[in-house]
Design a protein around this motif. Structure first.
Motif, PDB file in Angstrom:
ATOM      1  N   ALA A  30       0.857  -1.190   0.000  1.00 48.22           N
ATOM      2  CA  ALA A  30       0.000   0.000   0.000  1.00 48.22           C
ATOM      3  C   ALA A  30       0.888   1.233   0.000  1.00 48.22           C
ATOM      4  O   ALA A  30       2.057   1.179   0.397  1.00 48.22           O
ATOM      5  N   GLN A  31       0.277   2.334  -0.433  1.00 49.17           N
ATOM      6  CA  GLN A  31       1.006   3.591  -0.516  1.00 49.17           C
ATOM      7  C   GLN A  31       0.053   4.731  -0.166  1.00 49.17           C
ATOM      8  O   GLN A  31      -1.128   4.678  -0.500  1.00 49.17           O
ATOM      9  N   SER A  32       0.577   5.746   0.511  1.00 49.56           N
ATOM     10  CA  SER A  32      -0.231   6.899   0.876  1.00 49.56           C
ATOM     11  C   SER A  32       0.529   8.178   0.558  1.00 49.56           C
ATOM     12  O   SER A  32       1.718   8.284   0.857  1.00 49.56           O
ATOM     13  N   HIS A  33      -0.177   9.113  -0.039  1.00 53.28           N
ATOM     14  CA  HIS A  33       0.384  10.428  -0.308  1.00 53.28           C
ATOM     15  C   HIS A  33      -0.346  11.425   0.583  1.00 53.28           C
ATOM     16  O   HIS A  33      -1.575  11.511   0.536  1.00 53.28           O
ATOM     17  N   ARG A  48       5.194  -2.448   3.247  1.00 52.00           N
ATOM     18  CA  ARG A  48       4.932  -3.883   3.064  1.00 52.00           C
ATOM     19  C   ARG A  48       4.735  -4.487   4.445  1.00 52.00           C
ATOM     20  O   ARG A  48       5.538  -4.247   5.354  1.00 52.00           O
ATOM     21  N   ILE A  49       3.663  -5.272   4.568  1.00 52.00           N
ATOM     22  CA  ILE A  49       3.328  -5.942   5.824  1.00 52.00           C
ATOM     23  C   ILE A  49       3.389  -7.449   5.590  1.00 52.00           C
ATOM     24  O   ILE A  49       2.786  -7.958   4.637  1.00 52.00           O
ATOM     25  N   VAL A  50       4.092  -8.163   6.455  1.00 55.96           N
ATOM     26  CA  VAL A  50       4.164  -9.614   6.376  1.00 55.96           C
ATOM     27  C   VAL A  50       4.003 -10.177   7.787  1.00 55.96           C
ATOM     28  O   VAL A  50       4.722  -9.778   8.710  1.00 55.96           O
ATOM     29  N   ASP A  51       3.040 -11.066   7.939  1.00 61.47           N
ATOM     30  CA  ASP A  51       2.806 -11.755   9.220  1.00 61.47           C
ATOM     31  C   ASP A  51       2.699 -10.796  10.402  1.00 61.47           C
ATOM     32  O   ASP A  51       3.297 -11.014  11.465  1.00 61.47           O
ATOM     33  N   GLY A  52       1.939  -9.715  10.233  1.00 61.79           N
ATOM     34  CA  GLY A  52       1.694  -8.782  11.326  1.00 61.79           C
ATOM     35  C   GLY A  52       2.862  -7.884  11.677  1.00 61.79           C
ATOM     36  O   GLY A  52       2.896  -7.284  12.747  1.00 61.79           O
ATOM     37  N   ARG A  53       3.832  -7.798  10.767  1.00 63.76           N
ATOM     38  CA  ARG A  53       4.998  -6.951  10.984  1.00 63.76           C
ATOM     39  C   ARG A  53       5.180  -6.012   9.800  1.00 63.76           C
ATOM     40  O   ARG A  53       4.848  -6.330   8.670  1.00 63.76           O
ATOM     41  N   VAL A  54       5.763  -4.861  10.078  1.00 58.55           N
ATOM     42  CA  VAL A  54       6.148  -3.941   9.013  1.00 58.55           C
ATOM     43  C   VAL A  54       7.458  -4.481   8.440  1.00 58.55           C
ATOM     44  O   VAL A  54       8.503  -4.388   9.066  1.00 58.55           O
ATOM     45  N   LEU A 142      -1.267   1.646   6.167  1.00 55.39           N
ATOM     46  CA  LEU A 142      -1.601   0.420   6.892  1.00 55.39           C
ATOM     47  C   LEU A 142      -3.073   0.057   6.689  1.00 55.39           C
ATOM     48  O   LEU A 142      -3.407  -1.108   6.448  1.00 55.39           O
ATOM     49  N   ALA A 143      -3.951   1.046   6.765  1.00 53.83           N
ATOM     50  CA  ALA A 143      -5.382   0.791   6.558  1.00 53.83           C
ATOM     51  C   ALA A 143      -5.629   0.285   5.139  1.00 53.83           C
ATOM     52  O   ALA A 143      -6.399  -0.669   4.935  1.00 53.83           O
ATOM     53  N   GLN A 144      -4.971   0.884   4.154  1.00 53.85           N
ATOM     54  CA  GLN A 144      -5.123   0.441   2.772  1.00 53.85           C
ATOM     55  C   GLN A 144      -4.641  -1.000   2.590  1.00 53.85           C
ATOM     56  O   GLN A 144      -5.184  -1.739   1.772  1.00 53.85           O
ATOM     57  N   ALA A 145      -3.605  -1.377   3.342  1.00 52.89           N
ATOM     58  CA  ALA A 145      -3.065  -2.731   3.262  1.00 52.89           C
ATOM     59  C   ALA A 145      -3.889  -3.733   4.062  1.00 52.89           C
ATOM     60  O   ALA A 145      -3.559  -4.920   4.100  1.00 52.89           O
ATOM     61  N   GLY A 146      -4.945  -3.243   4.710  1.00 52.67           N
ATOM     62  CA  GLY A 146      -5.776  -4.136   5.527  1.00 52.67           C
ATOM     63  C   GLY A 146      -5.153  -4.464   6.853  1.00 52.67           C
ATOM     64  O   GLY A 146      -5.492  -5.455   7.489  1.00 52.67           O
TER      65      GLY A 146
END
Length: 155
Positions: A30-33, A48-54, A142-146
């Protein structure tokens, strides 16, 4: 200016010059401007989020030393952190920035590491938005990435 204020000022200047995590992130989830219309500061932040981590944070921005240093320091705090830690740090930084310079608990300052340098910035309401710009982009990405940040216990 006392020694601590000078140190904090130097931390902000150092981070604004040598921006940690600066550069577009390859294949972000996800990306935010975000733009601060008051002064023109802006940031585009990818995550990038993987397994509940940034897993990774990258950003490109332009603006005052406060906004750019805040994003750099935020990167250092959240890169590799789990989402609960990120949520706690976001709440603590928000608390610091809305303290209006009255101070916050030492435990918060310790937890925020270099971000504690913005304690004096909180005295200037027109600069608070500068310091919060990157955190707003982070929350949005983060919200955009779910992976919206968990709320505080009892909130």
């Amino acid at each position: 200016m006392n020694d601590l204020d000078q140190l904090y000022q130097q931390v902000i200047l150092d981070h604004s010059r040598e921006r940690h995590g600066a550069g577009a992130l390859t294949d972000p989830h996800a990306q935010s401007h975000q733009v601060n219309p008051t002064c023109g500061d802006e940031v585009t932040l990818g995550i990038r989020i993987v397994d509940g981590r940034v897993e990774a944070v990258g950003w490109e921005g332009d603006g005052c030393s406060i906004s750019q240093a805040s994003i750099s320091i935020m990167h250092d705090l959240v890169d590799g952190a789990d989402l609960e830690t990120v949520a706690r740090l976001e709440r603590e930084f928000n608390t610091l920035m809305h303290s209006r310079g009255r101070g916050v608990d030492e435990a918060i300052l310790d937890d925020l590491e270099d971000a504690a340098a913005f304690e004096g910035t909180a005295k200037y309401p027109n600069r608070v938005k500068c310091a919060l710009l990157g955190w707003m982009a982070l929350k949005d990405a983060l919200a955009q990435a779910g992976a919206a940040l968990p709320e505080a216990d009892g909130a």
